[in-house]
Design a protein around this motif. Structure first.
Motif, mmCIF file in Angstrom:
data_model
loop_
_atom_site.group_PDB
_atom_site.id
_atom_site.type_symbol
_atom_site.label_atom_id
_atom_site.label_comp_id
_atom_site.label_asym_id
_atom_site.label_seq_id
_atom_site.Cartn_x
_atom_site.Cartn_y
_atom_site.Cartn_z
ATOM 1 N N PHE A 1 41.716 20.958 43.509
ATOM 2 C CA PHE A 1 42.031 22.160 42.757
ATOM 3 C C PHE A 1 40.816 23.074 42.671
ATOM 4 O O PHE A 1 40.923 24.280 42.881
ATOM 5 C CB PHE A 1 42.523 21.784 41.352
ATOM 6 N N ILE A 2 39.659 22.508 42.391
ATOM 7 C CA ILE A 2 38.430 23.302 42.292
ATOM 8 C C ILE A 2 38.067 23.894 43.649
ATOM 9 O O ILE A 2 37.691 25.064 43.747
ATOM 10 C CB ILE A 2 37.278 22.460 41.716
ATOM 11 N N LEU A 3 38.207 23.124 44.717
ATOM 12 C CA LEU A 3 37.913 23.625 46.058
ATOM 13 C C LEU A 3 38.875 24.742 46.454
ATOM 14 O O LEU A 3 38.466 25.740 47.052
ATOM 15 C CB LEU A 3 37.964 22.490 47.077
ATOM 16 N N THR A 4 40.140 24.590 46.108
ATOM 17 C CA THR A 4 41.120 25.645 46.386
ATOM 18 C C THR A 4 40.796 26.896 45.589
ATOM 19 O O THR A 4 40.866 28.015 46.113
ATOM 20 C CB THR A 4 42.543 25.153 46.049
ATOM 21 N N LEU A 5 40.426 26.722 44.348
ATOM 22 C CA LEU A 5 40.058 27.854 43.503
ATOM 23 C C LEU A 5 38.837 28.581 44.069
ATOM 24 O O LEU A 5 38.813 29.821 44.116
ATOM 25 C CB LEU A 5 39.780 27.361 42.083
ATOM 26 N N LEU A 6 37.850 27.853 44.537
ATOM 27 C CA LEU A 6 36.667 28.468 45.145
ATOM 28 C C LEU A 6 37.019 29.191 46.450
ATOM 29 O O LEU A 6 36.468 30.263 46.734
ATOM 30 C CB LEU A 6 35.590 27.417 45.398
ATOM 31 N N ALA A 7 37.924 28.621 47.240
ATOM 32 C CA ALA A 7 38.335 29.271 48.483
ATOM 33 C C ALA A 7 39.070 30.571 48.200
ATOM 34 O O ALA A 7 38.858 31.578 48.881
ATOM 35 C CB ALA A 7 39.217 28.327 49.301
ATOM 36 N N VAL A 8 39.926 30.576 47.195
ATOM 37 C CA VAL A 8 40.640 31.797 46.824
ATOM 38 C C VAL A 8 39.648 32.837 46.318
ATOM 39 O O VAL A 8 39.735 34.022 46.666
ATOM 40 C CB VAL A 8 41.726 31.489 45.772
ATOM 41 N N TRP A 9 38.701 32.417 45.503
ATOM 42 C CA TRP A 9 37.681 33.341 44.988
ATOM 43 C C TRP A 9 36.868 33.949 46.139
ATOM 44 O O TRP A 9 36.588 35.147 46.142
ATOM 45 C CB TRP A 9 36.762 32.614 44.017
ATOM 46 N N ALA A 10 36.502 33.152 47.117
ATOM 47 C CA ALA A 10 35.746 33.657 48.263
ATOM 48 C C ALA A 10 36.573 34.655 49.068
ATOM 49 O O ALA A 10 36.047 35.675 49.523
ATOM 50 C CB ALA A 10 35.306 32.497 49.148
ATOM 51 N N ALA A 11 37.858 34.375 49.245
ATOM 52 C CA ALA A 11 38.717 35.298 49.985
ATOM 53 C C ALA A 11 38.848 36.621 49.246
ATOM 54 O O ALA A 11 38.783 37.693 49.853
ATOM 55 C CB ALA A 11 40.099 34.668 50.201
ATOM 56 N N VAL A 12 39.011 36.560 47.940
ATOM 57 C CA VAL A 12 39.102 37.788 47.146
ATOM 58 C C VAL A 12 37.797 38.560 47.241
ATOM 59 O O VAL A 12 37.792 39.783 47.413
ATOM 60 C CB VAL A 12 39.454 37.453 45.676
ATOM 61 N N ASP A 13 36.689 37.857 47.144
ATOM 62 C CA ASP A 13 35.381 38.502 47.181
ATOM 63 C C ASP A 13 35.115 39.172 48.523
ATOM 64 O O ASP A 13 34.554 40.262 48.581
ATOM 65 C CB ASP A 13 34.299 37.472 46.880
ATOM 66 N N ARG A 14 35.515 38.551 49.604
ATOM 67 C CA ARG A 14 35.214 39.074 50.943
ATOM 68 C C ARG A 14 36.244 40.059 51.479
ATOM 69 O O ARG A 14 35.916 40.874 52.336
ATOM 70 C CB ARG A 14 35.079 37.918 51.948
ATOM 71 N N ILE A 15 37.483 39.998 51.004
ATOM 72 C CA ILE A 15 38.537 40.841 51.567
ATOM 73 C C ILE A 15 38.993 41.924 50.590
ATOM 74 O O ILE A 15 39.005 43.104 50.920
ATOM 75 C CB ILE A 15 39.742 39.978 52.002
ATOM 76 N N LEU A 16 39.365 41.539 49.389
ATOM 77 C CA LEU A 16 39.954 42.500 48.472
ATOM 78 C C LEU A 16 38.938 43.421 47.813
ATOM 79 O O LEU A 16 39.197 44.613 47.655
ATOM 80 C CB LEU A 16 40.760 41.770 47.397
#
Length: 65
Positions: free
Chosen positions: A13-28
């Motif tokens: 769950f924490i790894l998925t949350l970090l991956a989503v955060w990284a995607a938001v940070d780099r794309i959105l």
């Protein structure tokens, strides 16, 4: 009584949350920043024509390391 088993669902769950955060940070975030800057520059241009002023539009600065 029975022993409680440790819950191991926290790590994925924490790894998925970090991956989503990284995607938001780099794309959105950059696309939202671009859209806001574009809208602000349009507003500045409109003010320049209406008020006969010269306000400089937002500019990107280059990072020098």
């Amino acid at each position: 009584m029975g022993r409680k088993l440790p819950c191991r669902c926290g790590r994925p769950f924490i790894l998925t949350l970090l991956a989503v955060w990284a995607a938001v940070d780099r794309i959105l975030v950059p696309s939202v920043r671009w859209a806001v800057r574009r809208r602000a520059n349009r507003s500045i241009e409109e003010l320049n024509t209406r008020l006969k002023l010269r306000i400089q539009p937002f500019k990107l600065t280059s990072a020098k390391y």
